[in-house]
Design a protein around this motif. Structure first.
Motif, PDB file in Angstrom:
ATOM      1  N   THR A  88       0.819  -1.217   0.000  1.00  0.00           N
ATOM      2  CA  THR A  88       0.000   0.000   0.000  1.00  0.00           C
ATOM      3  C   THR A  88       0.853   1.268   0.000  1.00  0.00           C
ATOM      4  OG1 THR A  88      -0.097   0.070   2.425  1.00  0.00           O
ATOM      5  CG2 THR A  88      -1.800  -1.213   1.295  1.00  0.00           C
ATOM      6  N   ASP A  93       0.519   1.495   7.613  1.00  0.00           N
ATOM      7  CA  ASP A  93       0.037   0.129   7.352  1.00  0.00           C
ATOM      8  C   ASP A  93       1.137  -0.859   7.713  1.00  0.00           C
ATOM      9  OD1 ASP A  93      -2.424   0.936   6.525  1.00  0.00           O
ATOM     10  OD2 ASP A  93      -2.009   0.777   4.379  1.00  0.00           O
ATOM     11  N   ASP A 124      -4.998  -7.511  11.639  1.00  0.00           N
ATOM     12  CA  ASP A 124      -5.312  -6.377  10.775  1.00  0.00           C
ATOM     13  C   ASP A 124      -4.385  -5.219  11.122  1.00  0.00           C
ATOM     14  OD1 ASP A 124      -6.358  -4.362   9.267  1.00  0.00           O
ATOM     15  OD2 ASP A 124      -8.420  -4.576   9.975  1.00  0.00           O
ATOM     16  N   ASN A 126      -4.136  -2.294   9.544  1.00  0.00           N
ATOM     17  CA  ASN A 126      -4.582  -1.054   8.897  1.00  0.00           C
ATOM     18  C   ASN A 126      -4.741   0.037   9.970  1.00  0.00           C
ATOM     19  OD1 ASN A 126      -5.577   0.837   7.157  1.00  0.00           O
ATOM     20  ND2 ASN A 126      -7.593  -0.092   6.945  1.00  0.00           N
ATOM     21  N   SER A 143      -8.666   0.470  12.518  1.00  0.00           N
ATOM     22  CA  SER A 143      -9.928   0.853  11.877  1.00  0.00           C
ATOM     23  C   SER A 143     -11.123   0.676  12.796  1.00  0.00           C
ATOM     24  CB  SER A 143     -10.121   0.022  10.600  1.00  0.00           C
ATOM     25  OG  SER A 143     -10.092  -1.371  10.898  1.00  0.00           O
ATOM     26  N   LEU A 239      -0.159  -4.653   3.781  1.00  0.00           N
ATOM     27  CA  LEU A 239      -1.180  -5.309   4.590  1.00  0.00           C
ATOM     28  C   LEU A 239      -1.239  -6.783   4.220  1.00  0.00           C
ATOM     29  CD1 LEU A 239      -4.108  -2.696   4.393  1.00  0.00           C
ATOM     30  CD2 LEU A 239      -2.594  -3.107   6.339  1.00  0.00           C
TER      31      LEU A 239
END
Length: 283
Positions: A88, A93, A124, A126, A143, A239
């Motif tokens: 990304t 990330d 995760d 993110n 998130s 990710l």
């Protein structure tokens, strides 16, 4: 009647296996998702030993006829295989390569309105930066609104007024604006991933049995730092994708449908046989 019981129990297990496959496929694009694999186990079986004569001498199998009761869904085992990498180029990330989970925390309100600390595991990575006056710097937030924790199980705080450059090394150490912060991302290896429970939003918690007696709860019995034995590394700007294989799940789905059809047909044939036996007896 035994065939009805066998087919009925099989249909129940097949329905649960179908739900598991559906859940896997629905999370095909979920960051850090780990698929579950359904496995079946045999139910208790009866043995008929009252035979008029032995059917074979010097047999290796036990004497008698085993009458099974069908099968059930024994467990859904967590597949911890590595997911594919999705670059990304976003500095916040993070991707775990190897074993382990990020540990995140947040303040939640219980049923009595009191504030309690909630600690969860996730793959995760993110995250995004948020400035926090409470912590006195910038923090990495997931998130789901949870704060990333460091290797001491405390919020990872970047003590600066401005973040122009963020660098996280493969071994988890954080540098901001070219200066080391001496903060390290916490990555934790859970000794038994199958003992964890899903709490939603791609988060995991320890089983409720772990908290039955807070006085005797020892975190070392359930998880440890993955850095200790070099079990994991961090990849910045990427990710981890889901480890669900769509082709394999579709193949499994076809097998489930065929098994469902077979047992449904077995119930239909058993019903016809019982109907014939009842009609003969009533004559």
């Amino acid at each position: 009647m035994q065939s009805l019981n066998i087919s009925t129990s099989a249909l129940r297990g097949i329905q649960l296996a179908l739900d598991n496959s559906a859940n896997n496929m629905s999370n095909l694009d979920t960051v850090g998702y780990k698929r579950r694999v359904a496995s079946f186990s045999e139910l208790l079986a009866d043995s008929m030993n009252e035979q008029p004569s032995t059917d074979r001498e010097n047999r290796n199998s036990p004497v008698g006829i085993r009458i099974g009761s069908g099968a059930k869904l024994g467990m859904t085992k967590l597949d911890m295989g590595q997911g594919s990498m999705k670059p990304t180029d976003v500095p916040t990330d993070l991707m775990i390569q190897g074993e382990g989970y990020f540990r995140v925390g947040s303040q939640e309100t219980d049923a009595n309105g009191a504030r309690v600390e909630e600690m969860r595991f996730t793959r995760d990575g993110n995250f995004h930066l948020e400035e926090s006056a409470y912590f006195g710097g910038f923090i990495l937030v997931s998130s789901t609104g949870h704060v990333l924790l460091n290797e001491s199980d405390n919020p990872l705080v970047l003590p600066t007024d401005e973040v122009r450059e963020l660098v996280i090394s493969e071994d988890g150490y954080v540098s901001v604006n070219g200066e080391p912060t001496f903060e390290r991302v916490g990555i934790w290896k859970v000794h038994n991933p199958d003992s964890m429970r899903q709490v939603g939003k791609n988060l995991w918690g320890l089983s409720e049995l772990a908290y039955d007696d807070p006085a005797t709860f020892n975190p070392d019995d359930y998880y440890e730092l993955a850095w200790t034995n070099n079990l994991a590394s961090v990849r910045q700007g990427a990710l981890e994708g889901s480890n669900v294989n769509l082709q394999e799940e579709m193949s499994q789905l076809i097998n489930i449908q065929r098994a469902y059809q077979l047992n449904s047909r077995a119930i239909g044939i058993t019903d016809q046989m019982m109907g014939i036996a009842t009609s003969i007896r009533s004559r």
